[in-house]
Each structure stands twice: as C-alpha cells, then as structure tokens.
Design an enzyme around this catalytic site. Structure first.
Site, PDB file in Angstrom:
ATOM      1  N   ASN A   1      -2.180  -0.195   0.444  1.00 40.62           N
ATOM      2  CA  ASN A   1      -1.605   1.082   0.323  1.00 40.62           C
ATOM      3  C   ASN A   1      -0.354   0.938  -0.893  1.00 40.62           C
ATOM      4  O   ASN A   1       0.532   1.755  -0.426  1.00 40.62           O
ATOM      5  CB  ASN A   1      -1.364   1.922   1.256  1.00 40.62           C
ATOM      6  CG  ASN A   1      -1.069   3.193   0.814  1.00 40.62           C
ATOM      7  OD1 ASN A   1      -1.626   3.998  -0.002  1.00 40.62           O
ATOM      8  ND2 ASN A   1      -0.217   4.091   1.736  1.00 40.62           N
TER       9      ASN A   1
ATOM     10  N   ASP B   1      -1.509   3.140  12.478  1.00 41.19           N
ATOM     11  CA  ASP B   1      -1.839   3.563  11.309  1.00 41.19           C
ATOM     12  C   ASP B   1      -0.632   4.088  10.563  1.00 41.19           C
ATOM     13  O   ASP B   1      -0.597   5.123  10.104  1.00 41.19           O
ATOM     14  CB  ASP B   1      -2.795   4.733  11.478  1.00 41.19           C
ATOM     15  CG  ASP B   1      -3.689   5.002  10.158  1.00 41.19           C
ATOM     16  OD1 ASP B   1      -3.933   4.123   9.342  1.00 41.19           O
ATOM     17  OD2 ASP B   1      -4.155   6.231  10.123  1.00 41.19           O
TER      18      ASP B   1
END
Length: 417
Positions: A97, A307
């Site tokens: 990411n 997460d």
C-alpha cells in the site's frame, strides 16, 4: 546482549513440557541458552521482570500496511516496525500500500533493506499486477527471488478472471502465493457500509455481502481448475466462510484471514457516522460476526490479522462518503482477541500462519534464536491516545475496554520493552 527474563509464565500450547509453567529464560547474543525454574543473575545482564509477566513465541501478522515509500506521513517503515515490536509482533507481512507500489524485484529489495537492523522482521508482498492496475502480471518470479512472500493488489480485486487463472498457473512453477481480494466491483459500486438495515437508515451506499461472496465463489472455481496456492484476505461474511469450508473439503490449496475488527464490531457502531469505523470490507452484522468467530475456532479461517492501515487525519476527518477506508490495530490486537477467545487460543492465533508464507516458526527451546513476545494477560484498561505509537491515530478501538497488554519483544538480539 545478555538478557534474563524472570519468572515468566510460558504460553506455548504446542510445548507440553513448558506450557503454563513459570520459568526464567536466559538469552545470550540472541540465543536462548537456558530455561529453568531459577537462573541466577549475572553481572552485565539486562533483567526483565514485571507483574503477571507472560511469555510466548513471537507474534506474527499476515497483513500490515505502513506507507513508505510515498506516504511517509502515514507511517515510515522504521516507526512502523517499532510500533509493531511494542505491540508484541516479531514478524509482519507488509501489504503493498505504497506509492509507487512494489511491482519489481528492486522494489522488494528496497523494502527489505529499509527493514534491516530492526527487532521486528518485515516480509514484503509484491503486487500481483504491474502498478497494481489489474491489467498485466508483474515480475512475480523475480520478486519471489528477491524476497516477496506473496502477490497482492492491496484491497483491489482481480477483476479479470483470466488474469487470476494465469497467475495461479504461473506461480505454481515456484510455489508463489496469490492473493485475491474478495470484492465484485460491479456490485460494490462505491459502497461505504454493509448493505442492510443500518445503511438504509443512515442513507449510506451499501456494500452487499453478495459482492464478497460472488468473488470468493469465482476465485475458488478458478482455483479448482488451475491448482496453485490462493489466499483470500479479510473475509467478512457467513457465506464466505461456508464457501471456503467447502473449497477446503475438496482439497483446494486455499487459505483466508479475517480482520480483528470484523470479529469485534458490527455495523451498529456507524450510527454516529464516525469515519474511524469505515473499513473495507465493511463491518457486517451480528450473525456474520458470530459465524466468523466460529470459523476461527474450527480452523476454517486460517489466521487473524490486524489489517493495520494508517491514514492521515485529512483523509478521515471528512464526510463519511469521502473518508478513506482503514483503521490501525497493531497496538490493541492482543487486548481484543483476549476478550473473544481463551488465552491459549489467542496466543495460537497470534503465533500461527508463518508456514503459509514459507517462513519458519520460532521455537522456545535452548539453543534456538530468541524470538519472543512478552505480555500481561490480565491487565484491563481503556484504550486511548497514549497507547498509540503509530504516526497515524485512526483507530476505531479508541475508548474500548481491553483485557491484556503486550509489553514488547525480544528478537534479533534486541529487547524492545
């Protein structure tokens, strides 16, 4: 460095000899040299002792995002690894990411080099496709050789079924692990919350459970045809659990994970339009949460992940529709899981999963490298800003009552307490 851990209760369900026993542990130059009921302190040895001190093999997280390169304001690799260490993690898999995304071997080498010298180990994922665009496969073989432990277009589904098919076929040549995010974008259609009574009441665009389940069903069908190794990250619905259970019964090489927040919260918390609770997949219903917890207990869900996804304040303090998805979770993972499961199960969840990524699991034995997590299993406290070490503060758990706190780690001949 010489370290002596005093009177720590060892939690290692796989080790009958030491499990639930109080022991002193002596570590010299990163190696466990003695485990005994009592070890005398030597001059120059760092002594670690604390109230209700517990000890386990080092914790592992299969899906954490930081930001560097490109989004250093969210989290740098250095601070992220320090935060993970303080949260009890000795090993983390890093989601792609970043900007640019890691889609070449040199990108993987950069990430690994940035992580050198830290107590917490970093294992990067490369993207499945070039630029994470979903059009052409990236340099998968080269990235694998450079140290990538899997391939994932972070939070973006593989919309092209043939691309997933080719990816699963190609990676069989070198044992690569392919990720496929479970979301059918034609049904998702820019939704922001679980489609149901709550989203309707609040006037929020819904993400149907079917958007996840159709993608899971499609991916399992392709996997059955191609073979290969497939990982489905962060499932969130009861029917996804059923589909994956059926796939495993067929002998498919499939694994899956669930985010801790999808076990703990439901979409009822959206009543105040608090963007801290905007995540993808979204928070679902109570029946989904119960099914996910059952699936964790029976092994259908292979592992639990924080997460952890840092976001800067400008992306969260906006209208709910415009806010970014994501919450941080490294600092509070133990305190949440320890409420949902018994202690042995919690530690098993936090230590399992490395083998799926081709990583060796640590062993709590004399002569082995020390890769340990220290924690207090009973401390109860309200989670607030002072408990956050991350640069970003977008935690949906702020204000929650937690049970249990990570104290730190001993790993790579370093002690982070």
């Amino acid at each position: 460095m010489n370290i002596l851990i005093k009177s720590a209760k060892i939690i290692d369900p796989s080790n009958e000899e030491l499990h639930s026993k109080k022991r002193d542990v002596l570590i010299k130059n990163g190696i466990i040299v003695a485990i005994s009921p009592k070890i005398e302190e030597e001059k120059g040895t760092k002594v670690v002792q604390a109230k209700n001190l517990h000890l386990s093999n080092g914790w592992f997280d299969s899906g954490i995002a930081f930001g560097e390169p490109g989004f250093e304001e969210r989290e740098t690799i250095a601070n992220g690894l320090l935060t993970a260490a303080k949260g009890g993690f000795t090993d983390i898999v890093l989601n792609p990411n970043t900007h640019p995304v890691p889609d070449t071997s040199s990108d993987i080498v950069f990430l690994r080099n940035r992580a050198n010298g830290h107590a917490c180990n970093l294992y990067p994922l490369g993207t499945l496709t070039m630029n994470g665009s979903g059009k052409d496969l990236a340099e998968l073989y080269d990235m694998k050789n450079a140290g990538a432990v899997g391939f994932y277009d972070f939070k973006h589904p593989v919309e092209n079924a043939n691309l997933l098919k080719i990816g699963l076929q190609y990676t069989q040549n070198f044992g690569g692990l392919v990720f496929s995010f479970p979301l059918d974008t034609s049904i998702y259609h820019k939704g922001v919350a679980n489609e149901g009574a709550i989203s309707t009441k609040l006037g929020l665009r819904g993400i149907p459970a079917m958007a996840e389940e159709l993608q899971v069903a499609r991916d399992l069908f392709i996997l059955e045809y191609t073979g290969g190794k497939l990982h489905i990250p962060t499932i969130s619905t009861a029917n996804s659990v059923k589909l994956i259970a059926e796939g495993k019964k067929k002998g498919l090489d499939v694994s899956c994970s669930v985010a801790i927040h999808n076990l703990f919260y439901t979409d009822n918390v959206l009543e105040e339009f608090d963007t801290r609770y905007k995540v993808l997949p979204p928070l679902r219903t109570k029946s989904d949460t119960k099914a996910l917890i059952r699936a964790v207990k029976d092994g259908t869900i292979d592992f639990v992940t924080t997460d952890h996804t840092p976001m800067d304040v400008e992306q969260k303090r906006v209208e709910f529709d415009n806010a970014a998805y994501g919450t941080i979770g490294i600092e509070n993972s133990f305190g949440i899981l320890n409420q949902l499961f018994d202690l042995d199960t919690t530690i098993s969840l936090l230590t399992n999963g490395r083998e799926r990524f081709g990583l060796l699991s640590p062993e709590l034995k004399e002569g082995k490298n020390a890769c340990l997590t220290l924690f207090n299993s009973a401390e109860e406290y309200v989670f607030n800003d002072e408990h956050i070490n991350s640069t970003s503060k977008n935690s949906m758990f702020l204000g929650s009552m937690l049970k249990g706190k990570a104290l730190g780690i001993i790993c790579n001949d370093q002690c982070i307490i």
